[in-house]
Design a protein around this motif. Structure first.
Motif, PDB file in Angstrom:
ATOM      1  N   SER A 185      -8.857   6.500  29.820  1.00 39.22           N
ATOM      2  CA  SER A 185      -7.555   7.148  30.159  1.00 39.22           C
ATOM      3  C   SER A 185      -7.500   8.517  30.124  1.00 39.22           C
ATOM      4  O   SER A 185      -6.610   9.436  30.543  1.00 39.22           O
ATOM      5  N   PHE A 186      -8.601   9.049  29.495  1.00 38.36           N
ATOM      6  CA  PHE A 186      -8.537  10.531  29.260  1.00 38.36           C
ATOM      7  C   PHE A 186      -8.437  11.426  30.626  1.00 38.36           C
ATOM      8  O   PHE A 186      -7.615  12.439  30.708  1.00 38.36           O
ATOM      9  N   PRO A 187      -9.130  11.028  31.590  1.00 35.27           N
ATOM     10  CA  PRO A 187      -9.179  11.669  33.090  1.00 35.27           C
ATOM     11  C   PRO A 187      -7.829  11.684  33.485  1.00 35.27           C
ATOM     12  O   PRO A 187      -7.589  12.688  34.287  1.00 35.27           O
ATOM     13  N   GLU A 188      -6.975  10.712  33.385  1.00 35.92           N
ATOM     14  CA  GLU A 188      -5.784  10.537  33.916  1.00 35.92           C
ATOM     15  C   GLU A 188      -4.609  11.521  33.394  1.00 35.92           C
ATOM     16  O   GLU A 188      -3.670  12.084  33.954  1.00 35.92           O
ATOM     17  N   TYR A 189      -5.073  11.854  32.227  1.00 32.47           N
ATOM     18  CA  TYR A 189      -4.144  12.827  31.341  1.00 32.47           C
ATOM     19  C   TYR A 189      -4.211  14.379  32.418  1.00 32.47           C
ATOM     20  O   TYR A 189      -3.117  15.250  32.266  1.00 32.47           O
ATOM     21  N   PHE A 190      -5.237  14.739  33.019  1.00 33.67           N
ATOM     22  CA  PHE A 190      -5.364  15.798  33.640  1.00 33.67           C
ATOM     23  C   PHE A 190      -5.202  15.517  35.060  1.00 33.67           C
ATOM     24  O   PHE A 190      -5.905  15.096  35.611  1.00 33.67           O
ATOM     25  N   MET A 208      -9.605  -0.438  31.997  1.00 35.73           N
ATOM     26  CA  MET A 208      -8.700  -0.329  30.918  1.00 35.73           C
ATOM     27  C   MET A 208      -7.824  -1.642  30.970  1.00 35.73           C
ATOM     28  O   MET A 208      -7.602  -2.243  29.703  1.00 35.73           O
ATOM     29  N   PHE A 209      -7.608  -2.314  32.123  1.00 36.41           N
ATOM     30  CA  PHE A 209      -6.980  -3.478  32.235  1.00 36.41           C
ATOM     31  C   PHE A 209      -7.639  -4.597  31.212  1.00 36.41           C
ATOM     32  O   PHE A 209      -7.033  -5.415  30.602  1.00 36.41           O
ATOM     33  N   ALA A 210      -9.051  -4.478  31.741  1.00 35.63           N
ATOM     34  CA  ALA A 210      -9.866  -5.706  31.089  1.00 35.63           C
ATOM     35  C   ALA A 210      -9.800  -5.428  29.313  1.00 35.63           C
ATOM     36  O   ALA A 210      -9.540  -6.258  28.877  1.00 35.63           O
ATOM     37  N   PHE A 211      -9.792  -4.197  29.005  1.00 35.29           N
ATOM     38  CA  PHE A 211      -9.796  -3.827  27.612  1.00 35.29           C
ATOM     39  C   PHE A 211      -8.504  -4.430  26.936  1.00 35.29           C
ATOM     40  O   PHE A 211      -8.403  -4.871  25.874  1.00 35.29           O
ATOM     41  N   SER A 212      -7.346  -4.418  27.637  1.00 33.60           N
ATOM     42  CA  SER A 212      -5.999  -4.672  27.170  1.00 33.60           C
ATOM     43  C   SER A 212      -5.990  -6.243  27.070  1.00 33.60           C
ATOM     44  O   SER A 212      -4.961  -6.778  26.435  1.00 33.60           O
ATOM     45  N   LEU A 213      -6.513  -6.832  27.681  1.00 34.87           N
ATOM     46  CA  LEU A 213      -6.319  -8.327  27.864  1.00 34.87           C
ATOM     47  C   LEU A 213      -6.672  -8.924  26.596  1.00 34.87           C
ATOM     48  O   LEU A 213      -5.554  -9.582  26.067  1.00 34.87           O
TER      49      LEU A 213
END
Lengths: 790, 69
Positions: A185-190, A208-213
């Motif tokens: 999610s780092f890119p989203e911060y900028f 990210m969705f897959a990791f949060s499952l």
């Protein structure tokens, strides 16, 4: 006189001193162990730590039962006919030398292939070849080098216990996902709108969705089940807002990426679960070598010797039937109720009844399970099986099946109720507001409030404060069963003490002399007469009297249960009971006395008193201002006057209390609203300890039996009790302060949420920031308390 | 267009590699937990110091006593 300490066990060498290899030993046992080690090139044992050993005890015949296939089967965890693996609990394990020697057992016997120590659990896992070796020999070898394993009925159970590692897995999963999601999610911060990132953000988001499952559905599962259970029971526990926050986080984030409106809050979601689990992990780590759930099983032996047609054979205690003839050796425990057939029984019931002195029994007398034979071999006939014996029956009381934690509302859960209601109100009010002003933002605001108010910091306050204090207490030899005991300890208002073994020390008692002054020759004769006797009273008196020269007595005779008689030159001396010495005047019945006559002339008597623990009256005086104090004793009222002098006048003294009476007494006061702290030591207090709000067992040696309780306190630290209670109260204050701190963070977060401007990056900063600052604050504050305790 | 497709494949490759490495470590962690490496977190720290003692003490003996488990 200079004191010499044993090279092997470090004890002071008293009566006999053995010098071997230029080293001093206190007994032959210690010397033998040293010999074994030096022959096998294992003297490194003594380099790691000075005097690390213990003297081996007499164990002849004690482990014969280990030859039985059925028992071996239960005690080993692996057995294929050639190789067996057994894990043995060894209470003596205490230093690095112990680990070293026990992991080098293969040098002492080549049939042992490997041995591995778990220091925390105080056990050693031995793998050995069964062709030339057996479990019994392994146990004998360990005993011979001073590491006698402790094998009790508790080990005799089917099925190996499964180590519960779920929390570690969950923590691993959450940490793994947290790290990766943060990274993705780092890119989203900028918010650059940079070409490449715009192009591939979908890939990143779905990853990210897959990791949060697994985080939501595996690692965070407990929070959902706990919240569900709480709601069903009508309680708004702390897991309710947490579960709500998790659900909203996950659902909103998924919607955002599906509809392509934003990146979602997967970073906050995984981080939240990770921090929460970390708190749980921190709180859960307790003392694996101590057991707080002990019942009679850990006190009873696995097997005992049965005599059948004149042949002695070991029998498993569960197999004992009515009418069986049993042989009880010195220092062995009576496993069932029965009748003494022959032998001189001197039974120590201190652990069962709290009575401090061993009781003599004659053949035909009834013996109760739980007593320990202390003089020689006896034979008895079983009247009942193990399950039906008096002591075992005590465990059928309902108190032992009750879980104290369930009935106690923790501070966190108290606050979470108000917190949840407040958060939900804020969420609804702000949503209603936005529905009127700008309906498109209403849903956004509603979810944002629930996300930002997810009480991670509140949920972490108690685990980190209490978990850390638990560890500090542990270093100070006050071992708690779990962290919630601290909260309950802070809430108590009544302190009840057992007498024998709790406020008195088991090891010593004192005696005062009353009568005509003894001449120096009489004193010498008295001391030397006592020297020959093994009776506990003689030993006590011997230790109290001043040192004198050793003389040789012309005549010495011990009359069992009566007294001792000796002759030196022309002087005769009689020491013993009033009737034995021929003293017929009235005597105080309650205290134990020993009378002395010299040349048939009555001299006087020694009266024995319990010796109270150091700092007893100081402790009571500190406690008296804030707490109701009670002494509940199983003993007779002999010490009443003495105690009245020692303790503050408001202390209630109640004597002749049976185990059930103690339990009922506590129950009664609880029904009147008292929060009771019970402090006891023996099985006779087990019911009272279980019934009380907090039960603390005092133990001279924390590795040996202590009854089921909430905490174990080392006897040396008895006088610190007040400080420990005070520290618990301070811990509650710390928790309250950190609640305030987390409210502060929540208010900042809520500002962003209510105004409809919560960006994922704000949540991602605020959540870890609040959690970490809570962890730092509680850790520093509890360490400060801990420093004051030392 | 060629530049874009090149960049695309590079990102996919990098992502795949990073995730494969991460999952590899995760699997290693699970195996370690399963083998009981997290069950006892004290004894190994002490045991580690013994090996030196052994070498010093038994210089003539080959140092075979290290346990493999």
């Amino acid at each position: 006189m200079e004191q010499h300490n044993c090279f092997h066990c470090g004890d002071v060498c008293n009566s006999e001193q053995i010098t071997y290899d230029e080293k001093l030993f206190c007994c032959n046992g210690c010397k033998t162990v040293y010999e074994i080690f030096s022959e096998n090139d294992l003297t490194c044992y003594y380099d790691l730590q000075s005097s690390p050993g213990s003297a081996p005890k007499e164990i002849q015949g004690k482990y014969d039962f280990l030859a039985q296939e059925k028992i071996i089967e239960k005690l080993t965890e692996f057995n294929d006919g050639h190789i067996q693996i057994a894990t043995l609990y060894i209470p003596h394990i205490h230093c690095s030398s112990c680990i070293w020697i026990l992991e080098n057992l293969n040098k002492l016997n080549s049939n042992i292939t490997s041995s591995q120590v778990n220091f925390g659990k105080k056990n050693v896992r031995i793998t050995y070849n069964t062709e030339k070796f057996s479990l019994k020999e392994a146990v004998l070898l360990l005993s011979a080098i001073g590491y006698e394993p402790y094998i009790s009925l508790e080990d005799f159970k089917t099925g190996k216990e499964n180590i519960n590692r779920t929390l570690i897995y969950k923590l691993g999963v959450a940490g793994f996902a947290f790290g990766n999601v943060m990274f993705l999610s780092f890119p989203e911060y900028f918010k650059g709108g940079e070409f490449w990132l715009e192009q591939y953000k979908h890939v990143f988001r779905w990853l990210m969705f897959a990791f949060s499952l697994p985080v939501v559905f595996y690692a965070g599962r407990d929070y959902f089940t706990s919240a569900y259970k709480g709601l069903r029971a009508g309680i708004l526990n702390i897991d309710v807002p947490i579960a709500l926050g998790l659900v909203v986080l996950f659902v909103r984030s998924t919607f955002e990426i599906v509809l392509n409106i934003g990146a979602g809050f997967f970073d906050s979601l995984t981080g939240l679960v990770f921090f929460l689990l970390l708190g749980r992990f921190f709180q859960q780590r307790t003392y694996s070598f101590l057991s707080f759930e002990r019942d009679y099983k850990s006190y009873f032996p696995i097997a005992i010797t049965k005599i059948e047609n004149g042949i002695e054979a070991p029998i498993q205690v569960y197999d004992i039937e009515k009418g069986d003839r049993l042989l009880i050796r010195n220092e062995e425990l009576i496993p069932v109720d029965g009748i003494l057939i022959n032998g001189r029984a001197k039974i120590d019931y201190s652990f069962v009844t709290g009575e401090s002195e061993a009781i003599s029994k004659n053949s035909g007398d009834k013996l109760f399970a739980g007593g320990k034979q202390t003089s020689g071999v006896i034979e008895m006939e079983a009247l009942k099986s193990v399950e039906q014996s008096y002591l075992t029956q005590l465990w059928s009381n309902d108190v032992f099946n009750k879980n104290k934690e369930d009935s106690f509302t923790t501070l966190t859960n108290t606050i979470s109720k108000r917190f949840t209601i407040a958060v939900l109100s804020i969420a609804f009010i702000s949503t209603a507001y936005w529905l009127l002003v700008d309906a498109s933002k209403a849903m956004n605001v509603f979810t944002a409030v629930l996300i930002i108010a997810c009480p991670c910091a509140i949920a972490l306050s108690a685990p980190f404060t209490l978990g850390n204090l638990l560890r500090i207490f542990g270093k100070l030899k006050f071992y708690l069963k779990n962290a919630s005991v601290i909260e309950q300890l802070a809430a108590i208002d009544t302190v009840i003490f057992d007498k024998t073994g709790t406020i008195t020390s088991n090891k010593q008692s004192t005696a005062t002399y009353d009568g005509a002054i003894l001449s120096s020759s009489e004193e010498i004769q008295l001391k030397n007469t006592l020297r020959g006797s093994n009776h506990p009273l003689s030993r006590t008196l011997y230790d109290i009297l001043d040192e004198h020269n050793i003389i040789t007595l012309n005549h010495f005779e011990e009359h069992l249960g009566k007294g001792i008689e000796s002759k030196h030159q022309n002087d005769t001396m009689k020491i013993g009971s009033a009737s034995f010495v021929g003293f017929n005047q009235e005597t105080t019945l309650l205290n134990t006395t020993v009378h002395i006559t010299s040349n048939d002339e009555y001299k006087g008597k020694y009266t024995f008193y319990n010796s109270y623990r150091k700092g007893l009256s100081k402790l009571f005086n500190k406690l008296k201002t804030d707490y109701d104090l009670v002494i509940l004793s199983g003993d007779n009222a002999g010490e009443m006057e003495n105690l009245k002098k020692l303790l503050p006048s408001k202390t209630k003294l109640i004597f002749n209390q049976k185990p059930d009476d103690k339990l009922e007494y506590i129950k009664y006061h609880q029904s009147e609203g008292a929060k009771v702290l019970m402090i006891g030591d023996g099985l006779n207090d087990a019911g009272a300890l279980a019934q009380s709000d907090v039960g603390i067992a005092i133990s001279e040696n924390v590795n040996v039996f202590s009854p089921a309780c909430d905490a174990i306190l080392d006897a040396n630290k008895f006088n610190y009790l007040y400080q420990y209670i005070k520290a618990s109260k301070q811990a509650i204050k710390i928790i309250k302060w950190s609640f305030l701190l987390s409210f502060f963070y929540n208010i900042i977060g809520l500002y962003f949420a209510v105004t409809g401007q919560l960006e994922p990056v704000i949540a991602a900063i605020l959540m870890p920031l609040s959690s970490i600052s809570i962890v730092i604050f509680t850790t520093v504050a509890t360490n400060f308390i801990g420093r004051k305790l030392e | 267009m060629t530049l874009t497709s090149l960049g695309m494949s590079a990102i996919y490759i990098l992502l795949t590699i990073s995730i494969v490495v991460a999952v590899g470590f995760f699997i290693a962690f699970v195996i370690a937990v399963r083998n009981g490496q997290f069950d006892d977190d004290y004894t190994p720290s002490v045991r580690m110091l013994f090996e030196d003692e052994l070498v010093k003490d038994n210089q003539e003996q080959t140092n075979k006593t290290k346990k493999s488990n």
